[in-house]
Design a protein around this motif. Structure first.
Motif, PDB file in Angstrom:
ATOM      1  N   TYR A 234      23.787  76.180  66.487  1.00 55.48           N
ATOM      2  CA  TYR A 234      23.965  74.728  66.404  1.00 55.48           C
ATOM      3  C   TYR A 234      24.483  74.328  65.020  1.00 55.48           C
ATOM      4  N   PHE A 235      25.240  73.235  64.996  1.00 51.61           N
ATOM      5  CA  PHE A 235      25.521  72.523  63.757  1.00 51.61           C
ATOM      6  C   PHE A 235      24.360  71.572  63.464  1.00 51.61           C
ATOM      7  N   GLU A 236      24.132  71.319  62.185  1.00 48.03           N
ATOM      8  CA  GLU A 236      23.379  70.139  61.771  1.00 48.03           C
ATOM      9  C   GLU A 236      24.412  69.052  61.462  1.00 48.03           C
ATOM     10  N   ILE A 237      24.308  67.919  62.158  1.00 52.26           N
ATOM     11  CA  ILE A 237      25.229  66.802  61.954  1.00 52.26           C
ATOM     12  C   ILE A 237      24.499  65.719  61.162  1.00 52.26           C
ATOM     13  N   ILE A 238      25.080  65.312  60.045  1.00 48.72           N
ATOM     14  CA  ILE A 238      24.483  64.276  59.199  1.00 48.72           C
ATOM     15  C   ILE A 238      25.501  63.163  59.033  1.00 48.72           C
ATOM     16  N   ILE A 239      25.121  61.953  59.389  1.00 50.57           N
ATOM     17  CA  ILE A 239      26.036  60.807  59.383  1.00 50.57           C
ATOM     18  C   ILE A 239      25.483  59.741  58.447  1.00 50.57           C
ATOM     19  N   LEU A 240      26.260  59.422  57.422  1.00 50.89           N
ATOM     20  CA  LEU A 240      25.934  58.309  56.531  1.00 50.89           C
ATOM     21  C   LEU A 240      26.878  57.166  56.880  1.00 50.89           C
ATOM     22  N   GLU A 241      26.315  56.125  57.487  1.00 50.12           N
ATOM     23  CA  GLU A 241      27.124  54.973  57.877  1.00 50.12           C
ATOM     24  C   GLU A 241      27.314  54.034  56.686  1.00 50.12           C
ATOM     25  N   ASP A 242      28.089  52.980  56.900  1.00 46.96           N
ATOM     26  CA  ASP A 242      28.428  52.051  55.820  1.00 46.96           C
ATOM     27  C   ASP A 242      27.155  51.477  55.197  1.00 46.96           C
ATOM     28  N   GLN A 243      27.005  51.671  53.893  1.00 43.82           N
ATOM     29  CA  GLN A 243      25.830  51.215  53.166  1.00 43.82           C
ATOM     30  C   GLN A 243      26.250  50.626  51.834  1.00 43.82           C
ATOM     31  N   PRO A 244      25.466  49.680  51.284  1.00 40.20           N
ATOM     32  CA  PRO A 244      25.728  49.235  49.915  1.00 40.20           C
ATOM     33  C   PRO A 244      25.585  50.397  48.935  1.00 40.20           C
ATOM     34  N   LEU A 245      26.190  50.269  47.774  1.00 40.99           N
ATOM     35  CA  LEU A 245      26.232  51.358  46.804  1.00 40.99           C
ATOM     36  C   LEU A 245      24.836  51.755  46.321  1.00 40.99           C
ATOM     37  N   LEU A 246      23.967  50.794  46.051  1.00 42.09           N
ATOM     38  CA  LEU A 246      22.668  51.121  45.460  1.00 42.09           C
ATOM     39  C   LEU A 246      21.806  51.987  46.381  1.00 42.09           C
ATOM     40  N   PRO A 247      21.628  51.635  47.674  1.00 46.10           N
ATOM     41  CA  PRO A 247      20.865  52.533  48.556  1.00 46.10           C
ATOM     42  C   PRO A 247      21.513  53.917  48.703  1.00 46.10           C
ATOM     43  N   THR A 248      22.856  53.954  48.717  1.00 42.12           N
ATOM     44  CA  THR A 248      23.530  55.244  48.813  1.00 42.12           C
ATOM     45  C   THR A 248      23.229  56.102  47.593  1.00 42.12           C
ATOM     46  N   LEU A 249      23.269  55.514  46.404  1.00 44.51           N
ATOM     47  CA  LEU A 249      22.949  56.258  45.181  1.00 44.51           C
ATOM     48  C   LEU A 249      21.496  56.723  45.185  1.00 44.51           C
ATOM     49  N   LYS A 250      20.605  55.909  45.722  1.00 42.65           N
ATOM     50  CA  LYS A 250      19.194  56.296  45.785  1.00 42.65           C
ATOM     51  C   LYS A 250      19.009  57.514  46.687  1.00 42.65           C
ATOM     52  N   LYS A 254      18.378  62.329  45.798  1.00 40.88           N
ATOM     53  CA  LYS A 254      17.460  63.299  46.399  1.00 40.88           C
ATOM     54  C   LYS A 254      18.159  64.505  47.014  1.00 40.88           C
ATOM     55  N   VAL A 255      19.510  64.507  46.974  1.00 37.35           N
ATOM     56  CA  VAL A 255      20.239  65.487  47.780  1.00 37.35           C
ATOM     57  C   VAL A 255      20.133  66.901  47.226  1.00 37.35           C
ATOM     58  N   TYR A 256      20.000  67.078  45.922  1.00 37.37           N
ATOM     59  CA  TYR A 256      19.910  68.429  45.377  1.00 37.37           C
ATOM     60  C   TYR A 256      18.620  69.122  45.809  1.00 37.37           C
ATOM     61  N   GLN A 257      17.575  68.336  46.058  1.00 37.44           N
ATOM     62  CA  GLN A 257      16.318  68.903  46.539  1.00 37.44           C
ATOM     63  C   GLN A 257      16.227  68.929  48.063  1.00 37.44           C
ATOM     64  N   GLY A 258      17.229  68.400  48.749  1.00 37.71           N
ATOM     65  CA  GLY A 258      17.209  68.364  50.200  1.00 37.71           C
ATOM     66  C   GLY A 258      16.203  67.388  50.767  1.00 37.71           C
ATOM     67  N   LYS A 259      15.886  66.326  50.024  1.00 37.00           N
ATOM     68  CA  LYS A 259      14.873  65.363  50.455  1.00 37.00           C
ATOM     69  C   LYS A 259      15.477  64.023  50.870  1.00 37.00           C
ATOM     70  N   HIS A 260      16.782  63.999  51.089  1.00 33.30           N
ATOM     71  CA  HIS A 260      17.472  62.751  51.405  1.00 33.30           C
ATOM     72  C   HIS A 260      17.369  62.370  52.874  1.00 33.30           C
ATOM     73  N   LEU A 261      16.998  63.314  53.742  1.00 33.31           N
ATOM     74  CA  LEU A 261      16.975  63.018  55.178  1.00 33.31           C
ATOM     75  C   LEU A 261      15.902  62.000  55.553  1.00 33.31           C
ATOM     76  N   ASP A 262      14.901  61.821  54.680  1.00 29.33           N
ATOM     77  CA  ASP A 262      13.847  60.843  54.970  1.00 29.33           C
ATOM     78  C   ASP A 262      14.118  59.488  54.322  1.00 29.33           C
ATOM     79  N   SER A 263      15.369  59.262  53.884  1.00 32.82           N
ATOM     80  CA  SER A 263      15.700  58.010  53.192  1.00 32.82           C
ATOM     81  C   SER A 263      15.817  56.826  54.137  1.00 32.82           C
ATOM     82  N   GLY A 264      15.973  57.102  55.440  1.00 35.32           N
ATOM     83  CA  GLY A 264      16.170  56.029  56.411  1.00 35.32           C
ATOM     84  C   GLY A 264      17.609  55.560  56.523  1.00 35.32           C
ATOM     85  N   LEU A 265      18.513  56.142  55.747  1.00 34.62           N
ATOM     86  CA  LEU A 265      19.909  55.717  55.761  1.00 34.62           C
ATOM     87  C   LEU A 265      20.794  56.613  56.622  1.00 34.62           C
ATOM     88  N   LEU A 266      20.276  57.751  57.067  1.00 32.91           N
ATOM     89  CA  LEU A 266      21.103  58.786  57.682  1.00 32.91           C
ATOM     90  C   LEU A 266      20.752  59.008  59.140  1.00 32.91           C
TER      91      LEU A 266
END
Length: 311
Positions: A234-250, A254-266
């Motif tokens: 399987y592929f892992e599919i990750i979709i980041l939809e249109d978001q304001p800059l500040l939440p995207t930066l937040k 977390k992406v280097y630690q792999g903890k961004h999936l729980d951000s609620g934005l993806l």
């Protein structure tokens, strides 16, 4: 066993050329006789790999960065899409700026240190991705394979910026990826796309980034797909939809630690196939393993257990 080593001497800003004598000596000590072939032009590693396999090579080593590895992987297939030798195996001594694929394997990042781990491993079958893409200006429509991941939107913009800017090409690999990503985040405008996933789910949205991951890492150590496995079909599919800059930066923090999936934005899901369909002329830029072989629209499919790999 007939062994061929494909070396890209200019990878890692030319460091591979200086590392090769030590690697060559270590390989000869561990493996005995082998053929070594140095590339001198883009995409040459694909042709050299094909020729080696057609002439009877059973084990191919790629020595270079993620782009070199991608070219070698494509060389395992004939122009018509058939494996040249289904029993041949691949190994990689990573010497590049990003070195992302071997991070999933937990290899030491210095190729000489990774050699012992590679030789101690048992061969196994791993998955590959296959992309059917629209042509670039100088190409016909094409089929291209990838071993680590594909992405479009921000990821494609980052790679295109890295390839075109002498500034980024003259600084440390990880720093270049980070700075290019931050610049792309600031300048990127979301793109409308239609995504069809496994021919059952259709998503119409504006995206900043879509990742189609076989491996876990991208961009010089960003753990963008922490749940990805290279042999699960399987592929892992990750979709980041249109978001304001500040939440995207937040989320990005977390992406280097792999903890961004729980951000609620993806959006995050598993799939075997993803199609990108759109009538918009301004489609997002695409990259496969850090290479830019073609353009969207396109179709991405997992090829389970497609290749024998040792490492």
């Amino acid at each position: 066993m007939s062994i061929t080593v494909i070396i890209n001497p200019v990878s890692a800003h030319g460091k591979t050329q200086h590392r090769w004598p030590e690697l060559n000596q270590a390989l000869q000590k561990k493996l005995g006789a082998f053929e070594s072939l140095h590339t001198s032009a883009p995409r040459e590693a694909t042709q050299l790999t094909r020729q080696a396999l057609e002439q009877g090579a059973k084990w191919i080593f790629a020595v270079g960065g993620d782009g070199t590895l991608n070219e070698v992987v494509n060389g395992f297939f004939s122009p018509t899409g058939n494996l040249i030798n289904p029993q041949a195996r691949l190994s990689v001594l990573m010497s590049g700026t990003g070195s992302d694929f071997v991070r999933t394997l937990q290899h030491p990042l210095k190729p000489i240190d990774a050699l012992a781990q590679i030789l101690a491993a048992s061969p196994r079958q791993i998955d590959l991705g296959r992309a059917r893409l629209a042509p670039n200006k100088d190409q016909a429509a094409l089929e291209h394979y990838f071993i680590n991941m594909a992405s479009f939107g921000l990821g494609g913009a980052v790679i295109h910026r890295l390839q075109k800017s002498k500034f980024y090409q003259n600084i440390n690999g990880r720093a270049a990826f980070l700075l290019s990503t931050l610049e792309s985040l600031a300048l990127f405008k979301s793109k409308p796309v239609v995504l069809r996933i496994d021919e059952t789910l259709e998503i119409r949205t504006r995206i900043q980034q879509v990742v189609i991951a076989n491996g876990q890492f991208q961009g010089g150590g960003m753990r963008i797909a922490p749940q990805a496995r290279i042999d699960d079909g399987y592929f892992e599919i990750i979709i980041l939809e249109d978001q304001p800059l500040l939440p995207t930066l937040k989320a990005f923090s977390k992406v280097y630690q792999g903890k961004h999936l729980d951000s609620g934005l993806l959006r995050h899901l598993q799939a075997r196939k993803l199609e990108v369909i759109s009538s918009d002329d301004a489609l997002p830029k695409l990259e496969l393993d850090g290479e830019t072989p073609g353009s969207l629209p396109g179709c991405f499919e997992i090829l389970p257990q497609a290749l024998w790999f040792q490492g």
